[in-house]
Structure formats: C-alpha cells, structure tokens
Design a protein around this motif. Sequence first.
Motif, PDB file in Angstrom:
ATOM      1  N   VAL A   1     -12.488 -11.956   4.491  1.00  0.00           N
ATOM      2  CA  VAL A   1     -11.998 -10.856   3.657  1.00  0.00           C
ATOM      3  C   VAL A   1     -10.775 -10.201   4.290  1.00  0.00           C
ATOM      4  CG1 VAL A   1     -12.587  -8.561   2.796  1.00  0.00           C
ATOM      5  CG2 VAL A   1     -14.265 -10.400   2.655  1.00  0.00           C
ATOM      6  N   LEU A   2     -10.842  -9.984   5.607  1.00  0.00           N
ATOM      7  CA  LEU A   2      -9.728  -9.290   6.251  1.00  0.00           C
ATOM      8  C   LEU A   2      -8.487 -10.173   6.359  1.00  0.00           C
ATOM      9  CD1 LEU A   2     -11.294  -6.959   8.980  1.00  0.00           C
ATOM     10  CD2 LEU A   2     -11.050  -6.647   6.522  1.00  0.00           C
ATOM     11  N   GLU A   3      -8.690 -11.502   6.500  1.00  0.00           N
ATOM     12  CA  GLU A   3      -7.549 -12.425   6.507  1.00  0.00           C
ATOM     13  C   GLU A   3      -6.804 -12.352   5.190  1.00  0.00           C
ATOM     14  OE1 GLU A   3      -6.134 -14.611   8.709  1.00  0.00           O
ATOM     15  OE2 GLU A   3      -7.414 -13.712  10.255  1.00  0.00           O
ATOM     16  N   THR A   4      -7.587 -12.394   4.098  1.00  0.00           N
ATOM     17  CA  THR A   4      -7.003 -12.314   2.765  1.00  0.00           C
ATOM     18  C   THR A   4      -6.245 -10.997   2.596  1.00  0.00           C
ATOM     19  OG1 THR A   4      -8.939 -13.519   2.002  1.00  0.00           O
ATOM     20  CG2 THR A   4      -7.536 -12.551   0.302  1.00  0.00           C
ATOM     21  N   LEU A   5      -6.886  -9.937   3.070  1.00  0.00           N
ATOM     22  CA  LEU A   5      -6.247  -8.624   2.962  1.00  0.00           C
ATOM     23  C   LEU A   5      -4.919  -8.617   3.715  1.00  0.00           C
ATOM     24  CD1 LEU A   5      -6.382  -5.607   2.150  1.00  0.00           C
ATOM     25  CD2 LEU A   5      -7.688  -5.188   4.239  1.00  0.00           C
ATOM     26  N   LYS A   6      -4.932  -9.176   4.919  1.00  0.00           N
ATOM     27  CA  LYS A   6      -3.709  -9.201   5.724  1.00  0.00           C
ATOM     28  C   LYS A   6      -2.595  -9.958   5.002  1.00  0.00           C
ATOM     29  CE  LYS A   6      -3.150 -11.636   9.774  1.00  0.00           C
ATOM     30  NZ  LYS A   6      -3.390 -11.881  11.220  1.00  0.00           N
ATOM     31  N   ASP A   7      -2.977 -11.099   4.408  1.00  0.00           N
ATOM     32  CA  ASP A   7      -1.978 -11.919   3.713  1.00  0.00           C
ATOM     33  C   ASP A   7      -1.330 -11.159   2.559  1.00  0.00           C
ATOM     34  OD1 ASP A   7      -2.574 -13.891   5.467  1.00  0.00           O
ATOM     35  OD2 ASP A   7      -3.835 -15.056   4.091  1.00  0.00           O
ATOM     36  N   GLN A   8      -2.032 -10.157   2.037  1.00  0.00           N
ATOM     37  CA  GLN A   8      -1.461  -9.396   0.921  1.00  0.00           C
ATOM     38  C   GLN A   8      -0.726  -8.151   1.403  1.00  0.00           C
ATOM     39  OE1 GLN A   8      -5.455  -9.259  -0.599  1.00  0.00           O
ATOM     40  NE2 GLN A   8      -4.790 -10.111  -2.578  1.00  0.00           N
ATOM     41  N   LEU A   9      -1.208  -7.606   2.538  1.00  0.00           N
ATOM     42  CA  LEU A   9      -0.595  -6.367   3.042  1.00  0.00           C
ATOM     43  C   LEU A   9       0.769  -6.620   3.674  1.00  0.00           C
ATOM     44  CD1 LEU A   9      -3.565  -4.441   4.698  1.00  0.00           C
ATOM     45  CD2 LEU A   9      -2.302  -3.797   2.622  1.00  0.00           C
ATOM     46  N   VAL A  10       0.880  -7.732   4.421  1.00  0.00           N
ATOM     47  CA  VAL A  10       2.126  -7.985   5.146  1.00  0.00           C
ATOM     48  C   VAL A  10       3.325  -8.035   4.188  1.00  0.00           C
ATOM     49  CG1 VAL A  10       3.358  -9.647   6.611  1.00  0.00           C
ATOM     50  CG2 VAL A  10       0.999  -8.978   7.178  1.00  0.00           C
ATOM     51  N   PRO A  11       3.222  -8.795   3.089  1.00  0.00           N
ATOM     52  CA  PRO A  11       4.378  -8.777   2.166  1.00  0.00           C
ATOM     53  C   PRO A  11       4.582  -7.404   1.501  1.00  0.00           C
ATOM     54  CG  PRO A  11       2.595 -10.184   1.329  1.00  0.00           C
ATOM     55  CD  PRO A  11       2.252  -9.832   2.732  1.00  0.00           C
ATOM     56  N   LEU A  12       3.497  -6.694   1.207  1.00  0.00           N
ATOM     57  CA  LEU A  12       3.640  -5.381   0.582  1.00  0.00           C
ATOM     58  C   LEU A  12       4.451  -4.453   1.495  1.00  0.00           C
ATOM     59  CD1 LEU A  12       2.894  -3.124  -1.494  1.00  0.00           C
ATOM     60  CD2 LEU A  12       0.793  -2.766  -0.181  1.00  0.00           C
ATOM     61  N   VAL A  13       4.065  -4.435   2.768  1.00  0.00           N
ATOM     62  CA  VAL A  13       4.772  -3.562   3.719  1.00  0.00           C
ATOM     63  C   VAL A  13       6.230  -4.000   3.860  1.00  0.00           C
ATOM     64  CG1 VAL A  13       4.838  -2.808   6.130  1.00  0.00           C
ATOM     65  CG2 VAL A  13       2.649  -2.938   4.922  1.00  0.00           C
ATOM     66  N   ALA A  14       6.458  -5.311   3.853  1.00  0.00           N
ATOM     67  CA  ALA A  14       7.827  -5.821   3.963  1.00  0.00           C
ATOM     68  C   ALA A  14       8.669  -5.405   2.755  1.00  0.00           C
ATOM     69  CB  ALA A  14       7.803  -7.342   4.101  1.00  0.00           C
ATOM     70  N   GLU A  15       8.078  -5.526   1.554  1.00  0.00           N
ATOM     71  CA  GLU A  15       8.811  -5.124   0.344  1.00  0.00           C
ATOM     72  C   GLU A  15       9.209  -3.653   0.402  1.00  0.00           C
ATOM     73  OE1 GLU A  15       6.880  -6.330  -3.448  1.00  0.00           O
ATOM     74  OE2 GLU A  15       5.785  -7.760  -2.182  1.00  0.00           O
ATOM     75  N   ILE A  16       8.240  -2.841   0.875  1.00  0.00           N
ATOM     76  CA  ILE A  16       8.521  -1.406   0.968  1.00  0.00           C
ATOM     77  C   ILE A  16       9.669  -1.150   1.933  1.00  0.00           C
ATOM     78  CG2 ILE A  16       7.561   0.757   1.881  1.00  0.00           C
ATOM     79  CD1 ILE A  16       4.899  -0.060   0.521  1.00  0.00           C
ATOM     80  N   LYS A  17       9.635  -1.853   3.058  1.00  0.00           N
ATOM     81  CA  LYS A  17      10.689  -1.673   4.046  1.00  0.00           C
ATOM     82  C   LYS A  17      12.041  -2.059   3.452  1.00  0.00           C
ATOM     83  CE  LYS A  17      11.879  -2.677   8.814  1.00  0.00           C
ATOM     84  NZ  LYS A  17      11.716  -3.598   9.947  1.00  0.00           N
ATOM     85  N   GLU A  18      12.023  -3.208   2.754  1.00  0.00           N
ATOM     86  CA  GLU A  18      13.280  -3.710   2.209  1.00  0.00           C
ATOM     87  C   GLU A  18      13.813  -2.851   1.061  1.00  0.00           C
ATOM     88  OE1 GLU A  18      12.077  -7.721   1.407  1.00  0.00           O
ATOM     89  OE2 GLU A  18      11.748  -8.016   3.568  1.00  0.00           O
ATOM     90  N   SER A  19      12.921  -2.118   0.411  1.00  0.00           N
ATOM     91  CA  SER A  19      13.355  -1.302  -0.731  1.00  0.00           C
ATOM     92  C   SER A  19      14.394  -0.263  -0.316  1.00  0.00           C
ATOM     93  CB  SER A  19      12.158  -0.562  -1.343  1.00  0.00           C
ATOM     94  OG  SER A  19      11.819   0.573  -0.560  1.00  0.00           O
ATOM     95  N   GLY A  20      14.353   0.105   0.957  1.00  0.00           N
ATOM     96  CA  GLY A  20      15.316   1.099   1.433  1.00  0.00           C
ATOM     97  C   GLY A  20      14.990   2.515   0.994  1.00  0.00           C
ATOM     98  N   ARG A  21      14.011   2.718   0.102  1.00  0.00           N
ATOM     99  CA  ARG A  21      13.662   4.077  -0.341  1.00  0.00           C
ATOM    100  C   ARG A  21      12.791   4.762   0.705  1.00  0.00           C
ATOM    101  NH1 ARG A  21      11.961   4.292  -6.643  1.00  0.00           N
ATOM    102  NH2 ARG A  21      13.526   2.833  -7.457  1.00  0.00           N
ATOM    103  N   ARG A  22      13.006   6.027   0.872  1.00  0.00           N
ATOM    104  CA  ARG A  22      12.205   6.812   1.809  1.00  0.00           C
ATOM    105  C   ARG A  22      11.982   8.206   1.226  1.00  0.00           C
ATOM    106  NH1 ARG A  22      11.163   3.002   3.218  1.00  0.00           N
ATOM    107  NH2 ARG A  22      11.511   1.768   5.092  1.00  0.00           N
ATOM    108  N   PRO A  23      10.762   8.736   1.356  1.00  0.00           N
ATOM    109  CA  PRO A  23      10.574  10.123   0.929  1.00  0.00           C
ATOM    110  C   PRO A  23      11.252  11.073   1.913  1.00  0.00           C
ATOM    111  CG  PRO A  23       8.581   9.294   1.964  1.00  0.00           C
ATOM    112  CD  PRO A  23       9.532   8.138   1.900  1.00  0.00           C
ATOM    113  N   ASN A  24      11.461  12.297   1.465  1.00  0.00           N
ATOM    114  CA  ASN A  24      12.023  13.324   2.340  1.00  0.00           C
ATOM    115  C   ASN A  24      10.879  13.947   3.151  1.00  0.00           C
ATOM    116  OD1 ASN A  24      13.170  15.476   3.596  1.00  0.00           O
ATOM    117  ND2 ASN A  24      13.576  16.638   1.701  1.00  0.00           N
ATOM    118  N   MET A  25      10.706  13.467   4.376  1.00  0.00           N
ATOM    119  CA  MET A  25       9.557  13.915   5.177  1.00  0.00           C
ATOM    120  C   MET A  25       9.758  15.296   5.792  1.00  0.00           C
ATOM    121  SD  MET A  25       7.233  11.833   4.639  1.00  0.00           S
ATOM    122  CE  MET A  25       5.981  12.323   5.828  1.00  0.00           C
ATOM    123  N   GLU A  26      10.984  15.788   5.714  1.00  0.00           N
ATOM    124  CA  GLU A  26      11.249  17.139   6.250  1.00  0.00           C
ATOM    125  C   GLU A  26      10.368  18.178   5.538  1.00  0.00           C
ATOM    126  OE1 GLU A  26      12.749  21.013   5.889  1.00  0.00           O
ATOM    127  OE2 GLU A  26      13.226  19.541   4.326  1.00  0.00           O
TER     128      GLU A  26
END
Lengths: 506, 506
Positions: B176-201
Amino acid sequence: MADLQQTFEQLCNHVRETAKLENISSLLGWDERVMLPERGGEYRADQITLLAGIIHDRNTDPQLGVWLEELSDSPLTEEPHSETEATIRRLRSDYLKQVKLPKRLVEEFSHARVIGQQTWVKARAENNFGAFEPILDKIVSLSRETAEAIGYDGEQYDALLDFYEPEAKTDQVREVLETLKDQLVPLVAEIKESGRRPNMEIMKRDYPLAAQEQIGKMAAAKIGFDFTAGRLDVTHHPFCSTSGPHDCRITTRYDENFFPSAFFSTLHEAGHGMYEQGLNESWFGLPPGTSASLGVHESQSRLWENIVGRSYAFWSHFYPEAKKLFPAALGDVPMSDFHFAINEVSPSLIRVEADEATYNLHIIIRFELEQALLSGDLQVKDLPGAWNEKYTQQMGITPPTDADGCLQDVHWSAGLIGYFPTYSLGNIYSAQLMEQAHEDLGDLEGMFAAGEFGTLLTWLRENVHQPGQRFPGSQLVEDVCGDPIDSAPLIRYLRAKLGPLYGIQH
Amino acid sequence: MADLQQTFEQLCNHVRETAKLENISSLLGWDERVMLPERGGEYRADQITLLAGIIHDRNTDPQLGVWLEELSDSPLTEEPHSETEATIRRLRSDYLKQVKLPKRLVEEFSHARVIGQQTWVKARAENNFGAFEPILDKIVSLSRETAEAIGYDGEQYDALLDFYEPEAKTDQVREVLETLKDQLVPLVAEIKESGRRPNMEIMKRDYPLAAQEQIGKMAAAKIGFDFTAGRLDVTHHPFCSTSGPHDCRITTRYDENFFPSAFFSTLHEAGHGMYEQGLNESWFGLPPGTSASLGVHESQSRLWENIVGRSYAFWSHFYPEAKKLFPAALGDVPMSDFHFAINEVSPSLIRVEADEATYNLHIIIRFELEQALLSGDLQVKDLPGAWNEKYTQQMGITPPTDADGCLQDVHWSAGLIGYFPTYSLGNIYSAQLMEQAHEDLGDLEGMFAAGEFGTLLTWLRENVHQPGQRFPGSQLVEDVCGDPIDSAPLIRYLRAKLGPLYGIQH
C-alpha cells in the motif's frame, strides 16, 4: 546487627513503595478538585477506591508485622528519637492500629464516609438536618467502634485523636482548650465593648483577579514557597496537597470584591506547603520525612497567614506593592486603616470566615460537642439544639438555620471525629514557636519590614520541619520552646496586636 | 453456560481494574507534561515505574490464562466480532503476547527506553549521532529479540507492527505504501514545477495568544469535542490522553507568530479526543470500548485536522470569526489567500512540520529504514548516510545535520519500532472514510460552511468509534467503505484540493 539493618532496609523499601501509591492518590485528589472535567468524577472515585484497597493491603501485609516485631526492642531502637528508632516506633504503632481494625469495619466506614458527604452536601443546601441525622448517627457509632477496636488507656476519644495528633491525650487537650477559652471570652467581650470597628468597606472594593494572583504568588514566593517544587492553582476550598518530595501543590480562590479571601488563604496554604517542602527529603515517605501531626502542620499555616501575614511589619514591606497593584481600591487608604481592616475581630457564625480571636471559640464548641456525641451524652438528634445553645452562650449569636449551624462543616460527614482540636493546637503552637523565634532571632519585625523572611524560615526548617515525626507534636514544640503546650503566648500575641487597634488592655 | 458467563464476568472485572490503573498512569503522564513542577520529574518517573510493575503483574496473572483458556473456543465465542467474542479474542492475543516475553527482556527493554530517550535528547541537541548509536543498536536488537519471543508467520516486522496495528501484515502495508509513494512523488514534483506559491507571510503575522486560545477552543467544541468530558491545555509536544470514560485531555502549543501551529494541532488532537469520547462507554477498559488501532486513531485526527479543517467549506464558516479575532493579521487578507496558505505544499526536512502531500513521504522513508535496521540489512552506524540518501532521492533535499535528519524523531529512542507506518495508514483510512461519508451523507461541504459538523461526527461515532476493537483496523475500514485499504482516495482528495490551488491536474 547486619541482619537487622537488612530487615530495616526491607521495611523502609516496602513503606516507600506504599508512599508512592499514597502520593499518586493525593495527585488524583488534587486533580479531581482542580482539573477534572465535569463528568469525570465517578470514574475518579473508582480509581481512588482501587488504590485505597491496594494501599490498605500493603499497610496490613503480615510481612510488615514480622519485620516490625524483629526490629522493635532491637539494638536499632536504642537511641530514642533517632531517625531509625522513630521509623520503627511510628510504623509499628500505625501497623498495630491498622490490623486491629476488622476489614468489615474499614469497608463499612469507608462507605459511610462517601454516603455521609453526599448526604451532607444535600442536607446543607436544603437546610435539612433530619436528612443528615441517620448517617451521622451511623458515623458516630462507627467512630465509637473504631475507638474500641484500637483501644485506649484513658478516654475513648484518645483513640480517634491519635490519628491526627499522635500520642496526644484528650484530658490534656481539654485542659489547654478550657484555659484558652477562659482567656478568649473576655478578650472578645472587651473588643466588643470598645466600640471601635475598622472600616471594612476597604476590603470590599474592586480587586481585579490578575492583580490578586500576582500579589499572592509574589508573597508566597517571597516568604519561601518554592515554585520549582510546587504550584498554586484555583479551587473552591483551598487546600495543600503533596504528590512527591518536590511536588507540593497549594490552591486558593479569588473573590474580586473581598481582598482577604485569596491573599490570606494563599499565605495559609503556602505555610502548609513550606512545611512539606522543608521535610527531610532523604526520609521522604517514612516517619522522619513526614509532618509531625496536624496540629504542627496547622501551626505553620497559621504562623505565616496570621502572625506574619497580618502583622504591621509584613505590610510595611508589601503595602506599597499592594497600592501599585490596586490603585483604585487602595490609592486613598492609609496603611493603618488597611492593617486594622485585615485584623477585624467580630463574632460570626461560620468557622472558616472567623478572625483570629474568635476562631478558637468555634473549634472549642465542636470539640465539646463531638466528645459528647462519642460518649453518648449527646444524642445526634439533639445536636442542632446543643449547637445553637453553645453559640448563643459562648459567641453571643444564634444560628438562624442549621445550614449556618451544625451543618456548616464537612468534617463529621467525612468521618473526621477527633480532628477539630488540632486546629486550636496549631494556633497555640504557632504563638509558642513565634515567641521562641523572637527570642532566638531578635528583631523579626525589622526583617519582615525589609522583606526578609529567610531567617525565620531557616529557623523553622531546622527546628520544626526537619525533625519530621521523630517527636510527637507537643514534645517537638516543648523541646523547641522549653515549655509544655501553653495558650499564654497566643493570648499575649493577640492582646499585643489587637490591644492598640481596639484600645483595650494589652 | 452460566458458568462460562461467570468466568467472563470475572475476566472483565479483572481487566477493568487493570484499566483503572492504566488510566491512572495516563493521568500521571499527562500531569508530568502539563502540570508537574520543575523538580518533580524524578519521583514521578518512580511512580510510573511502580504502576507499570503492578500493571504487568496483573496482565500476566496466570489466572487470566486459566479464564481465557476456558473461554476461547467456548460457546461465548460463537458469534464472530460480537463484543464478547472480540473481548475474549483480543485479551487472549494480548495475554499470550505478554507471557511470551521473558521478564528479563521486559525489564531490559524498559530500561533501554529510559536511557534511549535521555541519550537521544542530548545527542539531538548536540547533533551527535555517535553518542546515540550504541543505545539505538541495543534497542534494535531488543526489538528483534521481542519479535522472536512473540513469533510471527510472515516477516519479523509483523510481530512489532501488531502492537500498534493489530493483525496488520508487513507485506500488505508495504504494498500500500509503495503504491502511495508512486503517486505522491509525481504530485509533489508537479506542484514544485507549477511555480505557484501561497503568500506565507500571512501566517507569520501577530496572532495574540488569547485570541488563538479562543478560536481553538471554539472550533474544537464546534466540531464536537466535549469539554464536559475533557480539557485543552498547553504543552511542548501536543498529545491526547485518556484517564477515564469521561476524561479525555488534549494539548496544544501556541506560537504568536505562526497561526497554523496551535490551531491545527488543536483540531488534530480534538480528532483523537472525539474518537476516545465516542467509544462504547459500557465497555470502557475492555476491547469493545478501546480504539481499534493507532492507524484508525490517526485517521480520526487527520480527518478533522486536514480534510475538514483545511477545507474551503470549513473556513467559509470560521473565517469571519478569525477576521474578528485577528483584525491586525487578517483584516486585509482575502479568504482565498488564507486558504492557499494553510494548504502550502513544500518538501521539508522535518516530519512534524510537513504538509499533507509530503507527510507520507517522511513516513515511508522511516518505514523502509526501520525494516532494514530490524532485518540487519542496514547497520545502525550506517543510518545517517542511508537517511540522507533517501531524503535526497525522494524529497529532493539533503539534511545538513543529523539533528535535522535521523535524530529528529523520538520514536526509535523510545523503542517504538513498527509504529511509523500507522501514521500513513491513518491518512489513507481518513480519505477512504471521508469518501464514504460523502456518499452516505451527501453535501458535507454545505454542512461545514453552515457550521454543522454533527452529521459527520454521528456517522463516525456509529461506523468507526462505537465498534471499538471488535474488528481489526483495516477490516473496520473495509466494512464501512466496501473496499480494502487503498491509497487512491487519498490521492484523489489531495489532487482535488491542491489541483486548483497550484494549477495542476486534478
């Protein structure tokens, strides 16, 4: 001798383990009164009952009896009042008491206490003595049965008194309190006749809670309560509870329109707490590391609350601070008015609100009544009448209801017969100790006025706290002061303070 | 049958009494972390150790074994997953486990845990893995020994996992966790590549403590945490602790310059607390009145913290209140900016600060490493290197120090090997349960926006809380949701929320 030493170690280890459980039970009790969510009460009672059973089994373990037989009258008890001798003597006395009580009686009494308190709360709220009468009757006869099971040399009451003031005797206590009464009654009458009264309106102004908290904590810390080994929290009925050698918790309650309530109960509980914090840590859980008696405990609380805390010298130091914290209430109040107000004497119906001069009259009434109940001279059904008669005679006021009369205190409902006189013993001891402290230490008032309380505390630590239960309470005080128990210092102290305030003889 | 019934009653009474002691121990632990005076720690540790011994003796009492032998495979176990059958099954499983552990191993492990934690605190503060290595080595081999003593059908790790997630198997969890990892890694990568960031200030402005306390308590009460049977207090490391059927205490910590810290930890612990408060009271202290597993427990905390608490609908209800309480910080902030900021995704080094998308990657790294440690594929001395390699590979960042790396978590020092995966199981379960709740209850978002959380809580009470341990965690979730454990709902949920925020596929 090596064998005896080993037996002694085994005994101590057993008792120290039991003390850990007793201190857990204290914590459960503290938590119940300070922290427990509304609906948590029932299960908490079950937890405390379970621990009580485990503790009782440990306290009556036959192995304890075997060890104690081997040790008593052995070479280890040769030096009287040494830590070792006191440990063996006190533990043996407790053990012999515990095993004399049939389990049936212990359980029946324990159950009666629970029902007693529940019934009392309701009866008091409804001002219905009749509802309380049957269970009080039961508690009185269980107390009688307990005294008979334990046995006594002199009076039956001795057996109960011994739970709270080990080795004290009823006839001696009676004599001391009679003498005290004979001196208090005229003092209170003179004060009444003087016609002088402090301006009590001062005390009833707005005293914001946060500032009260600040001055209470500051004063408790200043007199010597160690907050790294203790806490101060809020509860309905202030108390002091110990859960470990470095864990003593005191509580208070705040009334934003009556300054003395929180402040003096904080000093009172801090006095109890400083005694606990001053006990001999290496004997924690054993007699040499345990308070001598309830009377000695109360001497420490009353000493700091009243003799120190209501003194002019104390307020010479704290009053400027109080004015800063309560500018609206105290801005226009001269310190002499404030000092008079915190020392008001006025006969009243309720013990816990009583001033220093009338307080012991409340106690004496209870002491007289509970002796009569125990001996059977007074029937429980006749208690309200007897109570009101004594208040009328000795205090000059008659309770309008039983709720303000014989139903006001929790003690009897909780099975605590033989407990009340320790309050007065404490007041008497506190004045004796303070006279001696003055003799030994010199100008204590000068120190208080300079905010210096450590000299007195160090003296108390050494003379009162560190001995623990090596001596019975009255002997401890006698050894320190050179005189046996005596109410004269208390009367001298009261007249010295109240005389100038009320313009009466001092 | 009447005899069997009587045996069952005796068994239950014994275990309920033990539970009272366990709940006393919980209270001592809560008090230690929330109330205990600075110098009280040592004696408290002694008290907890003493209780642990008494509890262990009760849990391994041969009489328990006799009762359980008589009851197992008896007519009382005929109805699978009934309260009675589950009680006998679970207690027997626990008992057989307990008695398989030699007392020497239990004591040695208990001692290693204390030393382990003390050593870890210091090693982490000094960033000195070398100082921690010997005791971690000891803990790993004691864990191995424990697994061998208990026994297992499949993998050695199963025996440890079973303490925290009863009846779960390592190979299934791994899949289960292997499958989860295989789906999370691309999700996190897509988010990173999106370049969007909230205003954390926005999150780092001034959030006064009193107002934070107010909104936290209000939200906890609103979602259903019962303050008449619980409390909220302040501590360093938030936790939830139960001391009785109506006494569940949660804690949080306040950071005046970071809003999410206290608020979401309060919701998280309230989620745990609501599970405890929702258990079947009449079986309190017995398996049917005990949480199913750590995974199911975590599903409740994460469901309320994240799926509910970080939703747009939730803030549609609470944001006006937040603006009123924090006018300086939030006065000029549109709700969409606030919502984006509380849902920031950003790979980081520290698990406890991780966002919803990267959190499980932290867990998976720990799960992989602890399996390798247990099997011996990884030597303790090589842990820092292996840790840093995995963070570099899977998270894209390399810990600059071991303090920010393999020394960050308390778990291994406390002997908790086999515990980490329950965090991810909880996240997976929470999403499965929430999908099913939507199906059963309809427009939950509409309810949240209207401040109505009772419908969801009632559904959880009925489906998740009330069954207690009648079913193993994964079966409970499968029975409710119709599907076996599956990470797809979690990924769907994350993409549905994060997709629009980051402009990625959803």
